[in-house]
Design an enzyme around this catalytic site. Structure first.
Site, PDB file in Angstrom:
ATOM      1  N   CYS A  74       0.837  -1.203   0.000  1.00 20.69           N
ATOM      2  CA  CYS A  74       0.000   0.000   0.000  1.00 20.69           C
ATOM      3  C   CYS A  74       0.874   1.256   0.000  1.00 20.69           C
ATOM      4  O   CYS A  74       1.528   1.549  -0.988  1.00 20.69           O
ATOM      5  CB  CYS A  74      -0.974  -0.042   1.176  1.00 20.69           C
ATOM      6  N   HIS A 127      -3.646  -5.281   0.682  1.00 23.94           N
ATOM      7  CA  HIS A 127      -3.089  -5.747   1.958  1.00 23.94           C
ATOM      8  C   HIS A 127      -3.091  -7.274   2.028  1.00 23.94           C
ATOM      9  O   HIS A 127      -4.124  -7.887   2.327  1.00 23.94           O
ATOM     10  CB  HIS A 127      -3.891  -5.166   3.125  1.00 23.94           C
ATOM     11  N   GLU A 135      -1.796  -9.032   4.287  1.00 18.72           N
ATOM     12  CA  GLU A 135      -1.768  -9.474   5.679  1.00 18.72           C
ATOM     13  C   GLU A 135      -3.140  -9.706   6.277  1.00 18.72           C
ATOM     14  O   GLU A 135      -3.251 -10.384   7.307  1.00 18.72           O
ATOM     15  CB  GLU A 135      -0.987  -8.464   6.544  1.00 18.72           C
TER      16      GLU A 135
END
Length: 536
Positions: A96, A186, A188
């Site tokens: 990002c 993202h 994660e």
């Protein structure tokens, strides 16, 4: 020694030789990156993006991950990437904002997006890259989680465009020759279906890290560290019966044997029958010395008249230390004058983060934890905190590997201050007794329905407001109880559990029928963030 700040864990070479450095640019998801990397069996640590060059160099990373963040690269004084990151010759992954900052650093163009992307998105795989080859949810597509206002519109020289969306022309960019990669989404967060696969590909195949961060290796490392730190000295452990302190007890017992004495403090702020249950569990499963101290009157007196959550936590922390100091003196007198020099605690990484006392030192204080920000400055003991850099699910894995019973490991977390932070406002014995009974009913119904195992944490909260109710033909003006249940893996983020309405109804009816002092029950539908899991 400074008891409030985390020191970097020095691991044995075998487990820490391959490691990833995460530079945090302020994303709410930054801690999740560390979790996912560790899930891949690779040790990592996270530091603020502006740590000095020498620390970046000395860390010895085999790869670097640049987190997301709330800033725009166009803003004055926006965070910039230290040149040292690209001088080490190791792979770099920008996520990002990290991707945008990397693109600008190498001459790419970043523009404000007309359409901001927040939430689920599907990206098209348009090109090939070592990072993405063979990883997709469907034919040349990935389901991901976006959260950005700016976007890279022109990739820097040497970077190939690997993926895009209709509103984001460069969702993935890659320079396979230098091993630099950028993801606009993202990986994660769990909403990115192949996020773990992408991070695993980066740390294992691109950074060439071995998967040595395993429960067995962590236990061996911790035992070696504990033996070195403690030597032949005596240790006192404040035992709560929860997962964290139980795992600490098992680790310490394995490392130093009978040099450990556990003190279980009955604060008067425990759940129903919890004191007896804890003593029974440890008597049956652990070969450690456990002393039970009845300190209900002491804690309730100290808390009398106090309604501020931070003040309550600090009072509870100080009172715990007073009890431990007392216990240490008594134990010393009964054991030929052996002085207890160490106090062990079950502090874990989320405690440190939420208390804003981590090595970053830049987070806003959300709440103090009694075993982090709630400790007095003149602490007479040296702290032993073997779980301080571990997440909750890592702690559970350690417990299982250490042979602790599943019933103990799978218990829902219970805060150190106990019901003191589940009773909003002033704490009294009356309020504690009401809450204990309501919480016991909630837990009983969750277990009967099979929902206890489906939730990560559930509890009742006492609200110091009264509500009008009707019982028979009479008016009841009584207290309000809130129910809270959440689903989470790492306790850094959580969503409220979607309990069946009939289950909530059963719990509500039982509480109001069986506890005369309660006239209304509510269910908390807040997720974290923006709410925290505990109310105080």
């Amino acid at each position: 020694m400074d008891t409030l700040f985390m020191t970097t864990v020095t691991a044995t070479p075998a487990i820490k030789e391959d490691r990833i450095l995460i530079l945090d640019f302020g994303s709410q998801y930054s801690q999740l990156i560390a979790r996912r990397v560790r899930d891949s069996g690779v040790f990592c640590e996270m530091f603020p993006y502006d740590i000095d060059t020498q620390r970046i160099t000395d860390f010895g990373a085999k790869g670097i991950i640049l987190s997301g963040g709330p800033e725009s690269v166009h803003a004055e004084n926006s965070p910039r990437i230290n040149d040292a990151v690209f001088e080490l010759g190791v792979p770099v992954l920008g996520i990002c904002y990290g991707m945008q900052a990397m693109a600008e650093r190498f001459g790419g163009k970043v523009h404000a997006s007309d359409i901001h992307e927040f939430g689920a998105a599907t990206i098209n795989i348009d090109g090939k890259s070592t990072l993405t080859n063979g990883i997709e949810d469907a034919a040349a597509k990935l389901n991901v989680w976006m959260s950005h206002g700016d976007k890279v519109v022109d990739a820097p020289q040497g970077f190939d465009i690997v993926a895009s969306t209709p509103s984001c022309p460069i969702a993935i960019m890659a320079d396979d020759s230098r091993h630099y990669y950028g993801l606009q989404f993202h990986p994660e967060v769990t909403h990115t279906a192949q996020g773990q696969a992408l991070l695993g590909r980066f740390v294992h195949e691109i950074c060439d890290c071995a998967g040595s961060w395993t429960p067995d290796n962590i236990i061996d490392m911790r035992i070696e560290q504990l033996k070195k730190q403690i030597g032949d000295k005596q240790v006192l452990l404040g035992l709560s019966g929860g997962v964290d302190s139980s795992v600490v007890a098992a680790l310490l017992h394995k490392a130093i044997g009978d040099q450990l004495t556990c003190v279980f403090v009955d604060t008067g702020l425990l759940r129903l029958h919890e004191g007896d249950q804890v003593m029974q569990i440890f008597a049956e499963n652990m070969g450690v010395k456990v002393i039970r101290v009845d300190a209900e009157e002491l804690f309730l007196t100290a808390l009398a008249g106090e309604s501020d959550p931070e003040a309550k936590r600090k009072i509870i922390g100080k009172t715990f230390i007073d009890v431990f100091a007392n216990s240490a003196r008594e134990i010393s007198e009964q054991s030929d004058g052996k002085v207890i020099e160490f106090l062990a605690q079950g502090t874990i990484y989320p405690d440190v983060i939420e208390s804003a006392k981590s090595h970053q030192g830049k987070a806003h204080v959300i709440k103090s934890h009694h075993n982090v920000g709630g400790l007095p400055d003149d602490l007479a003991f040296e702290l032993v905190e073997p779980l301080r850099d571990l997440f909750k699910d890592e702690v559970r894995k350690l417990g299982i590997t250490l042979g602790l019973p599943a019933k103990m490991i799978n218990r829902h977390p219970f805060p150190g201050p106990g019901l003191g932070v589940r009773i909003l406002g002033e704490v009294t014995k009356e309020f504690a007794d009401i809450l204990r009974s309501a919480d016991a009913i909630f837990m009983e119904e969750l277990e009967k329905s099979g929902w206890y195992e489906k939730t990560a944490q559930a509890f009742a909260v006492f609200q110091p407001i009264k509500s009008v109710g009707v019982v028979g033909d009479g008016r009841r003006y009584a207290w309000v109880i809130a129910l809270r249940a959440v689903e989470t893996v790492d306790f850094m983020t959580a969503r409220f559990a979607h309990l069946p309405y009939d289950l909530i109804e059963t719990v509500s009816n039982r509480i109001m029928n069986e506890i005369a002092e309660v006239s209304r029950v509510t269910y908390d539908v807040s997720s974290k963030p923006p709410a925290t899991i505990e109310w105080e």
